[in-house]
Design a protein around this motif. Structure first.
Motif, PDB file in Angstrom:
ATOM      1  N   TYR A  96       0.845  -1.192   0.000  1.00  0.00           N
ATOM      2  CA  TYR A  96       0.000   0.000   0.000  1.00  0.00           C
ATOM      3  C   TYR A  96       0.877   1.238   0.000  1.00  0.00           C
ATOM      4  O   TYR A  96       2.024   1.201   0.413  1.00  0.00           O
ATOM      5  CB  TYR A  96      -1.029   0.006   1.140  1.00  0.00           C
ATOM      6  CG  TYR A  96      -0.531   0.153   2.553  1.00  0.00           C
ATOM      7  CD1 TYR A  96      -0.284   1.407   3.104  1.00  0.00           C
ATOM      8  CD2 TYR A  96      -0.377  -0.963   3.362  1.00  0.00           C
ATOM      9  CE1 TYR A  96       0.126   1.545   4.416  1.00  0.00           C
ATOM     10  CE2 TYR A  96       0.024  -0.838   4.684  1.00  0.00           C
ATOM     11  CZ  TYR A  96       0.279   0.413   5.202  1.00  0.00           C
ATOM     12  OH  TYR A  96       0.676   0.554   6.508  1.00  0.00           O
ATOM     13  N   GLU A  97       0.310   2.303  -0.523  1.00  0.00           N
ATOM     14  CA  GLU A  97       0.993   3.589  -0.594  1.00  0.00           C
ATOM     15  C   GLU A  97       0.179   4.614   0.168  1.00  0.00           C
ATOM     16  O   GLU A  97      -1.055   4.536   0.225  1.00  0.00           O
ATOM     17  CB  GLU A  97       1.170   4.021  -2.051  1.00  0.00           C
ATOM     18  CG  GLU A  97       2.078   3.092  -2.827  1.00  0.00           C
ATOM     19  CD  GLU A  97       2.195   3.416  -4.305  1.00  0.00           C
ATOM     20  OE1 GLU A  97       3.074   2.821  -4.939  1.00  0.00           O
ATOM     21  OE2 GLU A  97       1.414   4.250  -4.820  1.00  0.00           O
ATOM     22  N   LYS A 138       5.438  12.844   3.292  1.00  0.00           N
ATOM     23  CA  LYS A 138       6.237  12.045   2.359  1.00  0.00           C
ATOM     24  C   LYS A 138       5.424  10.850   1.887  1.00  0.00           C
ATOM     25  O   LYS A 138       4.676  10.246   2.657  1.00  0.00           O
ATOM     26  CB  LYS A 138       7.518  11.532   3.039  1.00  0.00           C
ATOM     27  CG  LYS A 138       8.539  12.601   3.300  1.00  0.00           C
ATOM     28  CD  LYS A 138       9.778  12.013   3.943  1.00  0.00           C
ATOM     29  CE  LYS A 138      10.780  13.119   4.257  1.00  0.00           C
ATOM     30  NZ  LYS A 138      11.907  12.606   5.041  1.00  0.00           N
ATOM     31  N   TRP A 139       5.596  10.513   0.609  1.00  0.00           N
ATOM     32  CA  TRP A 139       4.971   9.329   0.047  1.00  0.00           C
ATOM     33  C   TRP A 139       5.769   8.107   0.463  1.00  0.00           C
ATOM     34  O   TRP A 139       7.006   8.089   0.373  1.00  0.00           O
ATOM     35  CB  TRP A 139       4.912   9.411  -1.472  1.00  0.00           C
ATOM     36  CG  TRP A 139       3.768  10.234  -1.954  1.00  0.00           C
ATOM     37  CD1 TRP A 139       3.819  11.531  -2.382  1.00  0.00           C
ATOM     38  CD2 TRP A 139       2.406   9.828  -2.069  1.00  0.00           C
ATOM     39  NE1 TRP A 139       2.571  11.959  -2.738  1.00  0.00           N
ATOM     40  CE2 TRP A 139       1.683  10.936  -2.563  1.00  0.00           C
ATOM     41  CE3 TRP A 139       1.718   8.645  -1.796  1.00  0.00           C
ATOM     42  CZ2 TRP A 139       0.312  10.883  -2.789  1.00  0.00           C
ATOM     43  CZ3 TRP A 139       0.359   8.589  -2.025  1.00  0.00           C
ATOM     44  CH2 TRP A 139      -0.339   9.705  -2.518  1.00  0.00           C
ATOM     45  N   ASP A 180      13.350  12.511  -1.367  1.00  0.00           N
ATOM     46  CA  ASP A 180      12.698  13.254  -0.285  1.00  0.00           C
ATOM     47  C   ASP A 180      11.212  12.934  -0.137  1.00  0.00           C
ATOM     48  O   ASP A 180      10.443  13.752   0.348  1.00  0.00           O
ATOM     49  CB  ASP A 180      12.893  14.762  -0.471  1.00  0.00           C
ATOM     50  CG  ASP A 180      14.360  15.151  -0.488  1.00  0.00           C
ATOM     51  OD1 ASP A 180      15.123  14.595   0.330  1.00  0.00           O
ATOM     52  OD2 ASP A 180      14.737  15.996  -1.321  1.00  0.00           O
ATOM     53  N   GLY A 181      10.783  11.750  -0.607  1.00  0.00           N
ATOM     54  CA  GLY A 181       9.389  11.354  -0.435  1.00  0.00           C
ATOM     55  C   GLY A 181       8.420  12.062  -1.346  1.00  0.00           C
ATOM     56  O   GLY A 181       7.235  12.179  -1.031  1.00  0.00           O
ATOM     57  N   ASN A 182       8.886  12.516  -2.518  1.00  0.00           N
ATOM     58  CA  ASN A 182       8.011  13.260  -3.436  1.00  0.00           C
ATOM     59  C   ASN A 182       7.015  12.365  -4.179  1.00  0.00           C
ATOM     60  O   ASN A 182       6.189  12.859  -4.922  1.00  0.00           O
ATOM     61  CB  ASN A 182       8.836  14.082  -4.428  1.00  0.00           C
ATOM     62  CG  ASN A 182       9.578  13.222  -5.444  1.00  0.00           C
ATOM     63  OD1 ASN A 182       9.526  11.989  -5.403  1.00  0.00           O
ATOM     64  ND2 ASN A 182      10.295  13.873  -6.342  1.00  0.00           N
ATOM     65  N   GLY A 183       7.131  11.039  -4.004  1.00  0.00           N
ATOM     66  CA  GLY A 183       6.174  10.127  -4.620  1.00  0.00           C
ATOM     67  C   GLY A 183       6.599   9.588  -5.969  1.00  0.00           C
ATOM     68  O   GLY A 183       5.850   8.832  -6.593  1.00  0.00           O
ATOM     69  N   GLU A 184       7.766   9.948  -6.439  1.00  0.00           N
ATOM     70  CA  GLU A 184       8.248   9.431  -7.714  1.00  0.00           C
ATOM     71  C   GLU A 184       8.262   7.904  -7.647  1.00  0.00           C
ATOM     72  O   GLU A 184       8.731   7.308  -6.690  1.00  0.00           O
ATOM     73  CB  GLU A 184       9.657   9.950  -7.973  1.00  0.00           C
ATOM     74  CG  GLU A 184      10.214   9.572  -9.324  1.00  0.00           C
ATOM     75  CD  GLU A 184      11.588  10.187  -9.541  1.00  0.00           C
ATOM     76  OE1 GLU A 184      12.496   9.441  -9.928  1.00  0.00           O
ATOM     77  OE2 GLU A 184      11.734  11.407  -9.289  1.00  0.00           O
ATOM     78  N   GLY A 185       7.693   7.275  -8.677  1.00  0.00           N
ATOM     79  CA  GLY A 185       7.641   5.820  -8.725  1.00  0.00           C
ATOM     80  C   GLY A 185       6.399   5.214  -8.100  1.00  0.00           C
ATOM     81  O   GLY A 185       6.303   3.988  -7.970  1.00  0.00           O
ATOM     82  N   ARG A 186       5.434   6.043  -7.728  1.00  0.00           N
ATOM     83  CA  ARG A 186       4.182   5.508  -7.170  1.00  0.00           C
ATOM     84  C   ARG A 186       3.486   4.621  -8.181  1.00  0.00           C
ATOM     85  O   ARG A 186       3.512   4.869  -9.371  1.00  0.00           O
ATOM     86  CB  ARG A 186       3.238   6.647  -6.778  1.00  0.00           C
ATOM     87  CG  ARG A 186       3.658   7.388  -5.547  1.00  0.00           C
ATOM     88  CD  ARG A 186       2.697   8.521  -5.205  1.00  0.00           C
ATOM     89  NE  ARG A 186       1.317   8.066  -5.170  1.00  0.00           N
ATOM     90  CZ  ARG A 186       0.294   8.764  -5.674  1.00  0.00           C
ATOM     91  NH1 ARG A 186       0.481   9.942  -6.244  1.00  0.00           N
ATOM     92  NH2 ARG A 186      -0.932   8.286  -5.595  1.00  0.00           N
ATOM     93  N   TRP A 187       2.830   3.596  -7.684  1.00  0.00           N
ATOM     94  CA  TRP A 187       2.022   2.702  -8.521  1.00  0.00           C
ATOM     95  C   TRP A 187       0.554   3.095  -8.501  1.00  0.00           C
ATOM     96  O   TRP A 187      -0.118   3.073  -9.525  1.00  0.00           O
ATOM     97  CB  TRP A 187       2.087   1.268  -8.003  1.00  0.00           C
ATOM     98  CG  TRP A 187       3.415   0.621  -7.993  1.00  0.00           C
ATOM     99  CD1 TRP A 187       4.492   0.912  -8.802  1.00  0.00           C
ATOM    100  CD2 TRP A 187       3.826  -0.435  -7.152  1.00  0.00           C
ATOM    101  NE1 TRP A 187       5.534   0.080  -8.492  1.00  0.00           N
ATOM    102  CE2 TRP A 187       5.153  -0.763  -7.479  1.00  0.00           C
ATOM    103  CE3 TRP A 187       3.206  -1.154  -6.132  1.00  0.00           C
ATOM    104  CZ2 TRP A 187       5.858  -1.774  -6.842  1.00  0.00           C
ATOM    105  CZ3 TRP A 187       3.906  -2.148  -5.505  1.00  0.00           C
ATOM    106  CH2 TRP A 187       5.211  -2.457  -5.853  1.00  0.00           C
TER     107      TRP A 187
END
Length: 156
Positions: free
Chosen positions: A89-90, A99-100, A132-139
């Motif tokens: 989970y995200e 942070k993501w 820095d938790g910017n969410g890059e790579g979120r699914w």
């Protein structure tokens, strides 16, 4: 979800897992806990709790911290009255500057004869997503069906 009762088959175990996934994605503690016995026993990471009231309090606190929560569960194994799942989970961590993060883990569930969960054990680990938790790579971005995201071997 209680209408799917043990003994489980591959088909009914899969349905039970997806029903749990959908229920948890509501982020409604009262609704989620209706799928558990009144004296349910949980271990969630390092937290141990018992009963509906403690589960509701735990989930309320969880989703106050874990914003933009999106979960996927997949059947790992099953027996007559037990199911094991792997999950991802995200969320945005409201206790850590939004942070993501993604949590990877396994759960072990035991059901009573009515189809309610009487025991839940969860082990999970969080990773920060992107610089820095910017969410890059979120699914599980907005509008994406969590069931359609390809999760490769490197994330098993």
């Amino acid at each position: 979800m209680a209408d799917i009762k043990p003994p489980f088959t591959a088909e009914s175990a899969h349905k039970k897992v997806k029903a749990a996934q959908d229920l948890w994605n509501t982020q409604d503690p009262e609704r989620v806990t209706k799928a558990y016995t009144p004296n349910t026993i949980w271990r969630n990471r390092d937290t141990f709790l018992q009963g509906t009231d403690e589960a509701i309090a735990f989930l309320t606190k969880k989703w106050q911290k874990e914003k933009s929560y999106r979960l996927r569960k997949e059947l790992f194994a099953f027996t007559d009255n037990r199911i094991a799942v792997q999950f991802w989970y995200e969320y945005q961590d409201s206790h850590d500057g939004m942070k993501w993060k993604r949590c990877y883990g396994l759960e072990d569930w035991t059901y009573d004869e009515t189809g309610k969960m009487r025991k839940r054990q969860m082990s999970g680990n969080d990773v920060v997503l992107g610089p820095d938790g910017n969410g890059e790579g979120r699914w599980f971005v907005e509008g994406v069906d969590v069931n359609q995201v390809e999760i490769t071997e490197q994330h098993w």
